[in-house]
Write an enzyme that holds these catalytic residues in place. Sequence first.
Site, PDB file in Angstrom:
ATOM      1  N   GLY A  96       0.768  -1.232   0.000  1.00  0.00           N
ATOM      2  CA  GLY A  96       0.000   0.000   0.000  1.00  0.00           C
ATOM      3  C   GLY A  96       0.803   1.288   0.000  1.00  0.00           C
ATOM      4  CB  SER A  97       4.325   2.222  -0.634  1.00  0.00           C
ATOM      5  OG  SER A  97       4.550   1.654  -1.904  1.00  0.00           O
ATOM      6  NE  ARG A 124      -7.074 -11.393  -5.899  1.00  0.00           N
ATOM      7  CZ  ARG A 124      -6.818 -12.604  -5.513  1.00  0.00           C
ATOM      8  NH1 ARG A 124      -6.839 -13.586  -6.373  1.00  0.00           N
ATOM      9  NH2 ARG A 124      -6.547 -12.857  -4.249  1.00  0.00           N
ATOM     10  CB  ILE A 125      -7.063 -10.141 -14.415  1.00  0.00           C
ATOM     11  CG1 ILE A 125      -5.531 -10.146 -14.499  1.00  0.00           C
ATOM     12  CG2 ILE A 125      -7.684  -9.769 -15.755  1.00  0.00           C
ATOM     13  CD1 ILE A 125      -4.965 -11.225 -15.381  1.00  0.00           C
ATOM     14  CG  LEU A 126     -10.666  -5.541 -11.919  1.00  0.00           C
ATOM     15  CD1 LEU A 126     -10.663  -4.020 -11.931  1.00  0.00           C
ATOM     16  CD2 LEU A 126     -11.478  -6.080 -10.752  1.00  0.00           C
ATOM     17  CG  HIS A 148       2.487  -1.866 -15.978  1.00  0.00           C
ATOM     18  ND1 HIS A 148       2.183  -3.097 -15.423  1.00  0.00           N
ATOM     19  CD2 HIS A 148       3.523  -2.075 -16.814  1.00  0.00           C
ATOM     20  CE1 HIS A 148       3.004  -4.006 -15.924  1.00  0.00           C
ATOM     21  NE2 HIS A 148       3.829  -3.408 -16.770  1.00  0.00           N
TER      22      HIS A 148
END
Length: 189
Positions: free
Chosen positions: A13-14, A90-92, A108
């Site tokens: 979570g940085s 996760r891939i939505l 990315h």
Amino acid sequence: MVSNIAVFASGGGSNFENLALKSAESGFDIKVLIADSPDVFAVKRAEKLNIPSIIVDRSAYADKQKFETGIREALSDFDIEYIVLAGFMRILSAEFINAYKDRIINLHPSLLPSFKGKNGIEDAYNYGVKVTGVTVHYVDAGIDTGKIIAQTAVIIEEDDTLLSLEDKIHQTEYELYPEALKKVLDGRV
């Protein structure tokens, strides 16, 4: 006008914390953190920042569709305009993405379209390129294929290690992500 966003995270979570700290100057308000596991350290960061967090534990759902329904239900309590992915691994589904068309943004760690997928930094380093970078893009049904919002190059020096390159990439992310979100929210994309 300030835009309400939800941040999705799967790890430390940085980037989430950085966005929270820069939210006022960037024109957004993080209404909720969505984590996909109870082990996500970003939840602890959210507590420290007084930002609500909801764990939608992927392992508690029989399939992706039910998991994404759980996410939608969690979001229904908030007036969310944009979903911002910050290390969400996760891939939505296309169905979920279409429900929030042009309102899901991802970060990315490469100069897309090069080095797509979850190991962008390591793949660039191992390939031996001299320039990599960071990309902010809209999410579409492909993997790291959505319209690019912003990019910044990162030079790989002779003495860089994978660890030092990761650090350079993260420092670049911390600058680029809030700037790119501000650009989107200001209607400049």
